[in-house]
Scaffold this active site. Structure first.
Site, PDB file in Angstrom:
ATOM      1  N   SER A 129      43.941  -3.962 -11.176  1.00  0.00           N
ATOM      2  CA  SER A 129      44.078  -3.553 -12.570  1.00  0.00           C
ATOM      3  C   SER A 129      42.785  -3.835 -13.344  1.00  0.00           C
ATOM      4  O   SER A 129      41.748  -3.250 -13.027  1.00  0.00           O
ATOM      5  CB  SER A 129      45.289  -4.251 -13.191  1.00  0.00           C
ATOM      6  OG  SER A 129      45.650  -3.668 -14.413  1.00  0.00           O
TER       7      SER A 129
ATOM      8  N   ASP B 151      53.939   3.107 -10.494  1.00  0.00           N
ATOM      9  CA  ASP B 151      53.245   2.209 -11.419  1.00  0.00           C
ATOM     10  C   ASP B 151      53.383   2.746 -12.834  1.00  0.00           C
ATOM     11  O   ASP B 151      52.925   3.861 -13.133  1.00  0.00           O
ATOM     12  CB  ASP B 151      51.764   2.136 -11.000  1.00  0.00           C
ATOM     13  CG  ASP B 151      50.973   1.096 -11.765  1.00  0.00           C
ATOM     14  OD1 ASP B 151      51.293   0.834 -12.936  1.00  0.00           O
ATOM     15  OD2 ASP B 151      50.008   0.560 -11.184  1.00  0.00           O
TER      16      ASP B 151
ATOM     17  N   HIS C 207      53.102  -1.790 -10.061  1.00  0.00           N
ATOM     18  CA  HIS C 207      51.871  -2.463 -10.472  1.00  0.00           C
ATOM     19  C   HIS C 207      51.846  -3.942 -10.077  1.00  0.00           C
ATOM     20  O   HIS C 207      50.931  -4.669 -10.439  1.00  0.00           O
ATOM     21  CB  HIS C 207      51.715  -2.333 -11.995  1.00  0.00           C
ATOM     22  CG  HIS C 207      50.319  -2.573 -12.507  1.00  0.00           C
ATOM     23  ND1 HIS C 207      49.286  -1.696 -12.271  1.00  0.00           N
ATOM     24  CD2 HIS C 207      49.792  -3.577 -13.250  1.00  0.00           C
ATOM     25  CE1 HIS C 207      48.191  -2.145 -12.850  1.00  0.00           C
ATOM     26  NE2 HIS C 207      48.463  -3.294 -13.443  1.00  0.00           N
TER      27      HIS C 207
END
Length: 282
Positions: free
Chosen positions: A148, A225, A258
């Site tokens: 991320s 995600d 995620h």
């Protein structure tokens, strides 16, 4: 050179997991980092895998959740995990979870009140690198990866230091921060209103202008995600890579989100990917 304080030491599989604290002269505050070393008798000069974590994380998230130590011990890879930002009562912060402490974005801030401490790029590429190289004698090939915001950091640092790193990988990275809400918010605060200055910290823009050594990139992105379309958008980086004939692989992983469950599912493949890029004998 910083004096290191050993906070934790755990034998795990065929290696040892450490956690250290030191006073960072770059960031002006105490910092922690984690380090995994495979068995020295088997791997005297292991390659070094850098892991950069995402928003709200510390160096513990990867250490505790990724399940990487078994594969790293088997493959003979050292792993170093920095924290995600400077920390402390005297360090600027925000009530927002995506800004301030825990959200350093791996850049060098130029604006107040952030500039005195938020220099994560220099901390990783200079100060912590010197600790790894000089105090732990980790002088072998290097790879960089992250998740991320940390995926953004891995792409950013890898592309800006292409002669140093053998390869880059990322899980659900923010690839074009100057065009998405997380990045716009952070860059406006850390770098100011002149958006021309933002480009040097954006992986898509760096790849667009890249003329140096082409180091392979692997990205895993879950199709479940929730941040995929609004914040991450790996297809933007893929489009530029296609135009430049750059060695980028983006793998869409069905049903994955995620979380660190996705990282744990594919981290062994990422370590194997990095080792496959080595151009020198081990």
């Amino acid at each position: 050179m910083s004096q290191l304080e050993l906070l934790e030491e755990h034998v795990v599989f065929d290696g040892t997991q450490y956690k250290y604290r030191h006073d960072s002269h770059t960031l002006g505050c105490p910092m922690t980092f984690s380090l995994f070393l495979p068995k020295k008798e088997k791997f005297s000069n292991p390659p070094l895998f850098w892991w950069l974590s995402g928003l709200t994380c510390t160096d513990d998230n990867f250490t505790h959740k990724a399940g990487s130590q078994k594969a790293a011990a088997r493959l003979g890879v050292a792993m170093i995990m920095p924290d995600t930002s400077p920390r402390g009562e005297h360090v600027a912060d925000s009530e927002d979870w995506d800004l301030g402490q825990g959200a350093g974005f791996y850049l060098n801030a130029t604006e107040q009140p952030w500039a005195p401490h938020y220099k994560m790029y220099d901390y990783i590429t200079k100060e912590l690198s010197a600790i790894a190289h000089e105090q732990f004698q980790l002088t072998g090939p290097e790879f960089i990866s992250g998740h991320s915001m940390g995926g953004h950091g891995a792409l950013l640092i890898g592309l800006r230091n292409a002669e140093r790193f053998q390869s880059i990988s990322a899980f659900a990275p923010i690839v074009n921060p100057i065009e998405v809400p997380w990045g716009i918010k952070a860059f406006s605060e850390y770098l100011g209103s002149d958006q021309e200055k933002w480009h040097e910290w954006d992986a898509t823009e760096l790849l667009r202008d890249h003329t140096g050594k082409k180091i392979p990139i692997l990205i895993d992105q879950g199709d479940a995600d929730s941040f995929y379309e609004k914040q991450l958008q790996p297809f933007k980086l893929a489009a530029v890579a296609n135009e430049k004939n750059y060695p980028l692989t983006v793998r869409m992983q069905q049903g994955h989100d995620h979380s660190y469950y996705t990282i744990a599912s594919f981290i062994e493949e990422h370590l194997e990917f990095h080792l496959s890029q080595l151009t020198c004998d081990r």
